[in-house]
Design a protein around this motif. Structure first.
Motif, PDB file in Angstrom:
ATOM      1  N   HIS A   1    -153.090 -33.563 -32.387  1.00 28.76           N
ATOM      2  CA  HIS A   1    -151.868 -34.012 -31.719  1.00 28.76           C
ATOM      3  C   HIS A   1    -152.125 -35.323 -30.990  1.00 28.76           C
ATOM      4  O   HIS A   1    -153.067 -35.442 -30.207  1.00 28.76           O
TER       5      HIS A   1
ATOM      6  N   ARG B   1    -156.403 -29.030 -31.783  1.00 26.27           N
ATOM      7  CA  ARG B   1    -156.092 -27.724 -31.193  1.00 26.27           C
ATOM      8  C   ARG B   1    -155.540 -26.785 -32.244  1.00 26.27           C
ATOM      9  O   ARG B   1    -155.054 -27.214 -33.302  1.00 26.27           O
TER      10      ARG B   1
ATOM     11  N   ILE C   1    -152.723 -23.832 -32.993  1.00 27.37           N
ATOM     12  CA  ILE C   1    -151.441 -23.364 -32.470  1.00 27.37           C
ATOM     13  C   ILE C   1    -150.866 -22.276 -33.368  1.00 27.37           C
ATOM     14  O   ILE C   1    -151.168 -22.200 -34.563  1.00 27.37           O
TER      15      ILE C   1
ATOM     16  N   CYS D   1    -149.926 -22.547 -27.826  1.00 27.79           N
ATOM     17  CA  CYS D   1    -151.115 -23.386 -27.909  1.00 27.79           C
ATOM     18  C   CYS D   1    -152.321 -22.559 -27.468  1.00 27.79           C
ATOM     19  O   CYS D   1    -152.397 -22.128 -26.307  1.00 27.79           O
ATOM     20  N   HIS D   2    -153.268 -22.344 -28.379  1.00 33.75           N
ATOM     21  CA  HIS D   2    -154.451 -21.528 -28.060  1.00 33.75           C
ATOM     22  C   HIS D   2    -155.449 -22.308 -27.210  1.00 33.75           C
ATOM     23  O   HIS D   2    -156.319 -21.701 -26.578  1.00 33.75           O
TER      24      HIS D   2
ATOM     25  N   ARG E   1    -154.454 -24.344 -24.591  1.00 31.27           N
ATOM     26  CA  ARG E   1    -153.929 -24.252 -23.227  1.00 31.27           C
ATOM     27  C   ARG E   1    -153.512 -22.841 -22.841  1.00 31.27           C
ATOM     28  O   ARG E   1    -153.185 -22.598 -21.673  1.00 31.27           O
TER      29      ARG E   1
ATOM     30  N   ARG F   1    -145.921 -24.432 -25.881  1.00 34.11           N
ATOM     31  CA  ARG F   1    -145.721 -25.872 -25.876  1.00 34.11           C
ATOM     32  C   ARG F   1    -144.752 -26.248 -26.998  1.00 34.11           C
ATOM     33  O   ARG F   1    -144.662 -25.572 -28.013  1.00 34.11           O
TER      34      ARG F   1
ATOM     35  N   PHE G   1    -144.199 -29.290 -29.659  1.00 39.12           N
ATOM     36  CA  PHE G   1    -144.897 -30.441 -30.228  1.00 39.12           C
ATOM     37  C   PHE G   1    -143.962 -31.214 -31.155  1.00 39.12           C
ATOM     38  O   PHE G   1    -143.299 -30.626 -32.015  1.00 39.12           O
TER      39      PHE G   1
END
Length: 327
Positions: free
Chosen positions: A160, A171, A173, A191-192, A194, A198, A200
């Motif tokens: 991203h 990341r 997701i 989101c794995h 954070r 989220r 995107f």
């Protein structure tokens, strides 16, 4: 009952084992004998539905050898035809080269239905204009990967690009749903990295690979609570209320606009309009305020008012500096 719904009901009513008499059909459909005759004729002659009347059985039924017959078309009012044509144009122009190949069978079907109503696709296209503003280009491969993972309930490994910081972050997701907002595509995802939800922008995904790992499921209620409370595309529960005052001239437009599902508005004696909007992140809200220039004033909260003032002063400063020969 509209003709569309009524004609569809015939197949359900006549598809059973028991034949229905003229009186039964008139009562169930709440129509006259003359309307029934016209409907039966249309079903037989125009749409080839095998409606049979048997005196021994005392009524109408569908020919047993053709009970799986499908109605070969849809019936539309003038307003419904217009909506149908608009949908066709959306399929063509929403994302040329992106959705077209995948939705070609559906588009061909819509064209056939329109032709039955005497509408020629090429001529209709000239009468409908779709205007795009702020549409960003994206990679077809990235969109297809996100769409495939979303429907198959698989995780994605993405890179991203954060346009605000200029950083690229790898990341994993779990995509939950696709969102088309202000002419651009987004994916609501878990989101794995954070450990949180989220949104995107798909055009900000420079890489997207579908994994074999099952996606984490998030309830629709949680998604709506998370993404539905913030302002615009930003998620999060509302933290503050923005109060904006529009001039009488601009109020004529704004009072009919929806900025947020839970907004509140009131008219002032001088003709101005005050709009109150809940928000969690002020970035998109600030941009929307600034596009109205001198026609709007941010009344509160103080921090939003200060940010708006600083942004306007900075913009004015660029023009002053340009006049002095400094860029």
């Amino acid at each position: 009952m509209s003709e569309v719904l009524r004609l569809y009901r015939y197949k359900a009513l006549l598809g059973g084992r028991r034949a229905l008499s003229t009186e039964d059909l008139m009562a169930k459909l709440e129509i006259s004998r003359a309307t029934l005759k016209r409907d039966i004729a249309k079903l037989r002659d125009q749409f080839r539905l095998p409606v049979v009347f048997d005196r021994d059985r005392g009524g109408y039924f569908l020919d047993g050898g053709h009970t799986d017959s499908e109605l070969p078309g849809l019936w539309f009012s003038d307003h419904e035809i217009l909506a149908l044509v608009t949908i066709q144009q959306l399929l063509t122009r929403l994302a040329p080269g992106l959705l077209g190949p995948k939705l070609r069978p559906l588009q061909d079907r819509l064209t056939d239905i329109m032709a039955k109503h005497g509408l020629e696709g090429a001529q209709v296209a000239k009468r409908i204009r779709l205007v795009h503003a702020g549409k960003r280009s994206l990679k077809i491969e990235a969109f297809e990967a996100v769409a495939a993972a979303t429907m198959a309930r698989k995780r994605l490994l993405v890179t991203h690009f954060n346009r605000q910081t200029g950083e690229r972050v790898r990341r994993e997701i779990s995509p939950q749903r696709l969102v088309h907002y202000r002419d651009n595509w987004y994916v609501d995802a878990w989101c794995h990295l954070r450990e949180d939800l989220r949104a995107f922008a798909i055009d900000a995904l420079t890489e997207a690979d579908v994994l074999n790992t099952q996606a984490k499921e998030v309830s629709e209620k949680t998604l709506d609570q998370t993404f539905g409370g913030g302002y615009g595309i930003f998620n999060g529960a509302p933290k503050q209320i923005a109060v904006l005052k529009f001039t009488p001239e601009r109020a004529r437009w704004v009072r009919r606009e929806q900025w947020h599902p839970e907004q509140e508005g009131r008219d002032e004696p001088d003709g101005s309009y005050v709009l109150s909007i809940p928000y969690s992140d002020d970035r998109e809200l600030l941009g929307d305020i600034l596009r109205f220039g001198s026609d709007v004033q941010a009344l509160s909260p103080p921090e939003l008012r200060a940010k708006t003032q600083l942004a306007l002063l900075a913009a004015a400063g660029r023009y002053v500096n340009a006049e002095k020969g400094r860029v």
